[in-house]
Design a protein around this motif. Sequence first.
Motif, PDB file in Angstrom:
ATOM      1  N   GLN A 356     -35.722 -47.438 -31.960  1.00 42.06           N
ATOM      2  CA  GLN A 356     -35.280 -47.105 -33.310  1.00 42.06           C
ATOM      3  C   GLN A 356     -33.773 -46.917 -33.285  1.00 42.06           C
ATOM      4  OE1 GLN A 356     -37.789 -44.536 -35.823  1.00 42.06           O
ATOM      5  NE2 GLN A 356     -36.004 -43.179 -36.046  1.00 42.06           N
ATOM      6  N   ASN A 357     -33.079 -47.617 -34.153  1.00 43.72           N
ATOM      7  CA  ASN A 357     -31.609 -47.561 -34.188  1.00 43.72           C
ATOM      8  C   ASN A 357     -31.019 -47.839 -32.802  1.00 43.72           C
ATOM      9  OD1 ASN A 357     -31.647 -46.831 -36.934  1.00 43.72           O
ATOM     10  ND2 ASN A 357     -31.874 -44.653 -36.404  1.00 43.72           N
ATOM     11  N   GLU A 358     -31.592 -48.878 -32.144  1.00 48.87           N
ATOM     12  CA  GLU A 358     -31.128 -49.355 -30.843  1.00 48.87           C
ATOM     13  C   GLU A 358     -31.282 -48.298 -29.745  1.00 48.87           C
ATOM     14  OE1 GLU A 358     -27.191 -50.865 -31.245  1.00 48.87           O
ATOM     15  OE2 GLU A 358     -27.787 -52.469 -32.603  1.00 48.87           O
ATOM     16  N   THR A 359     -32.153 -47.334 -29.955  1.00 53.13           N
ATOM     17  CA  THR A 359     -32.412 -46.295 -28.959  1.00 53.13           C
ATOM     18  C   THR A 359     -33.903 -46.287 -28.627  1.00 53.13           C
ATOM     19  OG1 THR A 359     -30.584 -44.916 -29.739  1.00 53.13           O
ATOM     20  CG2 THR A 359     -32.289 -43.817 -28.435  1.00 53.13           C
ATOM     21  N   LEU A 360     -34.224 -46.196 -27.341  1.00 55.73           N
ATOM     22  CA  LEU A 360     -35.623 -46.134 -26.904  1.00 55.73           C
ATOM     23  C   LEU A 360     -36.088 -44.679 -26.935  1.00 55.73           C
ATOM     24  CD1 LEU A 360     -38.132 -47.515 -25.637  1.00 55.73           C
ATOM     25  CD2 LEU A 360     -37.094 -47.080 -23.390  1.00 55.73           C
ATOM     26  N   TYR A 361     -37.227 -44.456 -27.610  1.00 57.60           N
ATOM     27  CA  TYR A 361     -37.788 -43.114 -27.712  1.00 57.60           C
ATOM     28  C   TYR A 361     -39.163 -43.080 -27.049  1.00 57.60           C
ATOM     29  CZ  TYR A 361     -34.214 -41.857 -31.154  1.00 57.60           C
ATOM     30  OH  TYR A 361     -33.012 -41.594 -31.790  1.00 57.60           O
ATOM     31  N   VAL A 362     -39.491 -41.931 -26.436  1.00 58.38           N
ATOM     32  CA  VAL A 362     -40.801 -41.706 -25.838  1.00 58.38           C
ATOM     33  C   VAL A 362     -41.343 -40.368 -26.335  1.00 58.38           C
ATOM     34  CG1 VAL A 362     -40.359 -43.042 -23.741  1.00 58.38           C
ATOM     35  CG2 VAL A 362     -39.736 -40.607 -23.811  1.00 58.38           C
ATOM     36  N   PRO A 363     -42.652 -40.160 -26.238  1.00 54.26           N
ATOM     37  CA  PRO A 363     -43.209 -38.864 -26.658  1.00 54.26           C
ATOM     38  C   PRO A 363     -42.622 -37.724 -25.829  1.00 54.26           C
ATOM     39  CG  PRO A 363     -44.953 -40.481 -26.309  1.00 54.26           C
ATOM     40  CD  PRO A 363     -43.703 -41.083 -25.767  1.00 54.26           C
ATOM     41  N   LEU A 364     -42.472 -36.573 -26.458  1.00 54.12           N
ATOM     42  CA  LEU A 364     -41.968 -35.407 -25.741  1.00 54.12           C
ATOM     43  C   LEU A 364     -42.870 -35.063 -24.558  1.00 54.12           C
ATOM     44  CD1 LEU A 364     -39.927 -33.099 -25.547  1.00 54.12           C
ATOM     45  CD2 LEU A 364     -41.314 -31.828 -27.212  1.00 54.12           C
ATOM     46  N   LYS A 365     -44.172 -35.360 -24.671  1.00 58.33           N
ATOM     47  CA  LYS A 365     -45.092 -35.084 -23.569  1.00 58.33           C
ATOM     48  C   LYS A 365     -44.759 -35.909 -22.321  1.00 58.33           C
ATOM     49  CE  LYS A 365     -49.521 -34.730 -24.241  1.00 58.33           C
ATOM     50  NZ  LYS A 365     -49.726 -33.390 -23.629  1.00 58.33           N
ATOM     51  N   PHE A 366     -44.033 -37.008 -22.479  1.00 58.73           N
ATOM     52  CA  PHE A 366     -43.591 -37.772 -21.308  1.00 58.73           C
ATOM     53  C   PHE A 366     -42.699 -36.908 -20.418  1.00 58.73           C
ATOM     54  CE2 PHE A 366     -40.344 -40.411 -19.243  1.00 58.73           C
ATOM     55  CZ  PHE A 366     -41.133 -41.295 -18.518  1.00 58.73           C
ATOM     56  N   VAL A 367     -41.877 -36.096 -21.052  1.00 58.50           N
ATOM     57  CA  VAL A 367     -40.951 -35.233 -20.300  1.00 58.50           C
ATOM     58  C   VAL A 367     -41.721 -34.170 -19.526  1.00 58.50           C
ATOM     59  CG1 VAL A 367     -38.955 -33.707 -20.467  1.00 58.50           C
ATOM     60  CG2 VAL A 367     -39.191 -35.654 -22.049  1.00 58.50           C
ATOM     61  N   SER A 368     -42.726 -33.584 -20.156  1.00 61.03           N
ATOM     62  CA  SER A 368     -43.476 -32.507 -19.499  1.00 61.03           C
ATOM     63  C   SER A 368     -44.575 -33.033 -18.581  1.00 61.03           C
ATOM     64  CB  SER A 368     -44.091 -31.577 -20.552  1.00 61.03           C
ATOM     65  OG  SER A 368     -44.942 -32.301 -21.428  1.00 61.03           O
ATOM     66  N   ASP A 369     -45.334 -34.037 -19.050  1.00 63.97           N
ATOM     67  CA  ASP A 369     -46.515 -34.483 -18.299  1.00 63.97           C
ATOM     68  C   ASP A 369     -46.187 -35.490 -17.207  1.00 63.97           C
ATOM     69  OD1 ASP A 369     -47.601 -32.964 -20.269  1.00 63.97           O
ATOM     70  OD2 ASP A 369     -49.111 -34.417 -20.903  1.00 63.97           O
ATOM     71  N   ILE A 370     -45.157 -36.294 -17.405  1.00 60.59           N
ATOM     72  CA  ILE A 370     -44.818 -37.336 -16.432  1.00 60.59           C
ATOM     73  C   ILE A 370     -43.636 -36.927 -15.556  1.00 60.59           C
ATOM     74  CG2 ILE A 370     -44.239 -39.763 -16.102  1.00 60.59           C
ATOM     75  CD1 ILE A 370     -46.997 -39.270 -17.325  1.00 60.59           C
ATOM     76  N   LEU A 371     -42.573 -36.427 -16.172  1.00 64.98           N
ATOM     77  CA  LEU A 371     -41.398 -36.014 -15.399  1.00 64.98           C
ATOM     78  C   LEU A 371     -41.485 -34.571 -14.926  1.00 64.98           C
ATOM     79  CD1 LEU A 371     -38.502 -37.700 -17.424  1.00 64.98           C
ATOM     80  CD2 LEU A 371     -39.907 -38.627 -15.567  1.00 64.98           C
ATOM     81  N   HIS A 372     -42.495 -33.857 -15.376  1.00 60.15           N
ATOM     82  CA  HIS A 372     -42.785 -32.488 -14.930  1.00 60.15           C
ATOM     83  C   HIS A 372     -41.614 -31.535 -15.141  1.00 60.15           C
ATOM     84  CE1 HIS A 372     -46.495 -34.006 -13.308  1.00 60.15           C
ATOM     85  NE2 HIS A 372     -45.861 -34.876 -12.556  1.00 60.15           N
ATOM     86  N   ALA A 373     -40.972 -31.671 -16.295  1.00 60.65           N
ATOM     87  CA  ALA A 373     -39.934 -30.726 -16.687  1.00 60.65           C
ATOM     88  C   ALA A 373     -40.531 -29.719 -17.666  1.00 60.65           C
ATOM     89  CB  ALA A 373     -38.761 -31.450 -17.330  1.00 60.65           C
ATOM     90  N   GLU A 374     -39.933 -28.534 -17.711  1.00 60.17           N
ATOM     91  CA  GLU A 374     -40.415 -27.498 -18.630  1.00 60.17           C
ATOM     92  C   GLU A 374     -39.813 -27.738 -20.014  1.00 60.17           C
ATOM     93  OE1 GLU A 374     -40.406 -22.600 -19.113  1.00 60.17           O
ATOM     94  OE2 GLU A 374     -39.598 -23.566 -17.315  1.00 60.17           O
ATOM     95  N   VAL A 375     -40.655 -27.711 -21.043  1.00 61.48           N
ATOM     96  CA  VAL A 375     -40.208 -27.998 -22.404  1.00 61.48           C
ATOM     97  C   VAL A 375     -40.529 -26.805 -23.303  1.00 61.48           C
ATOM     98  CG1 VAL A 375     -40.511 -29.478 -24.416  1.00 61.48           C
ATOM     99  CG2 VAL A 375     -40.526 -30.481 -22.119  1.00 61.48           C
ATOM    100  N   LYS A 376     -39.530 -26.379 -24.079  1.00 60.76           N
ATOM    101  CA  LYS A 376     -39.728 -25.299 -25.037  1.00 60.76           C
ATOM    102  C   LYS A 376     -39.087 -25.695 -26.357  1.00 60.76           C
ATOM    103  CE  LYS A 376     -39.699 -21.546 -21.613  1.00 60.76           C
ATOM    104  NZ  LYS A 376     -39.028 -20.289 -21.185  1.00 60.76           N
TER     105      LYS A 376
END
Length: 388
Positions: A356-376
């Motif tokens: 979208q607008n030349e930017t790739l977006y992924v679900p926020l759950k990708f950050v927590s569930d795949i990259l295992h970062a803490e999200v708040k």
Amino acid sequence: MMKKQPFNMLKIGVVGCAILVGVSAAVLPVTGSASAAAAEHITAVPMNAPLTAVPTSVTLNPQIKIKDEILTSSTENLKTNIKVPQLTGLLDTNYQDELNDILLSHANKDLAEWENEATEASADAKASGFEYRPYELTITYALKSDGTGNLAGVVSLEVTTYGATGGTGMPRVDTYNVLNAAQAQRVTLADLLGDNFKETVNAGVLAKINEKPEDYFKDDFKGISEEQDFFVDKGEVVVLFPKYSIAPGVMGTPGFNFSLPANLIVKPKPADSTQANPTVKLELQAADSFNNTDGIAMVPFRQVAEALGYKVKWNQDTRSAELNKGTQWTSVTVGKDAYFFARMAPVALGAAPVIQNETLYVPLKFVSDILHAEVKNGDTGVIHIEQK
């Protein structure tokens, strides 16, 4: 769509996918007068036919061994010959386990995609009244350097993925170069050629192209990338280019040989204790993300990944992006709600990556569930991301 270009997924864009890399110093002369002779020497790996894999559990030296992990298709629509290398004998067993995970993850991802493509092709053939001939997927490997010989400690592995639907295929070659030390490290072109490795390799490749310009697409050579694939073999470095990228298909996967100094020693880089396991924090403002029509929060892929220390490599042909940090690897594909990391099976997160607008977006759950970062999620719409 992949269906119209069944070999796009096997092209190297990023990196292919080379996650652990290295290179050399002076281009060796090509002997022989005919184009076929040039192909024999210049082409590091003949790609017009599947390669023969190293036999199962071959002892490569008293320390290093490779065992085949055999993968087979769950559908009769796809014939497979898949032997995934699994290394033992590296001094750094944690690094070894992560590398083996990467090798297996790559193969499983390719197998799943080719099974889907073969199933669709079979259904289309049946609906049209045509005979369907099963697709084929071959994955083989070759250990180019076992850490002994001219360049002690450098283990160099080449993995070839070759899919066929009939006619000429598009192989993908991934290379992995590792310093076998107590704390294993990726070997890079800079380690072998110095800080000016790009200039050295570019000049050597261009000189070789100019010797026989009829064998190459000179205008398509734009110089090597930071993640250029290569392997080490018998005191030389072979720098690889994807099939068709700078030469006709008859040249296979062009490889250019560079000699290395006889006394070159690749030494482990000292660990920086101040940088050990740093905590990474990132704040995404409300304008940085959006909710899709299903109410799923979507965040900018590159901004988040690079903030967490990952290198991002985009492949326009497959509309996919790969991430790597050390030996950690994963990838995402536009339009596919299938995410994975290391040995884990692909999982759905409720939304596929979108541009979208030349930017790739992924679900926020990708950050927590795949990259295992803490999200708040903050009260003002700010998303706080932290990874230790």
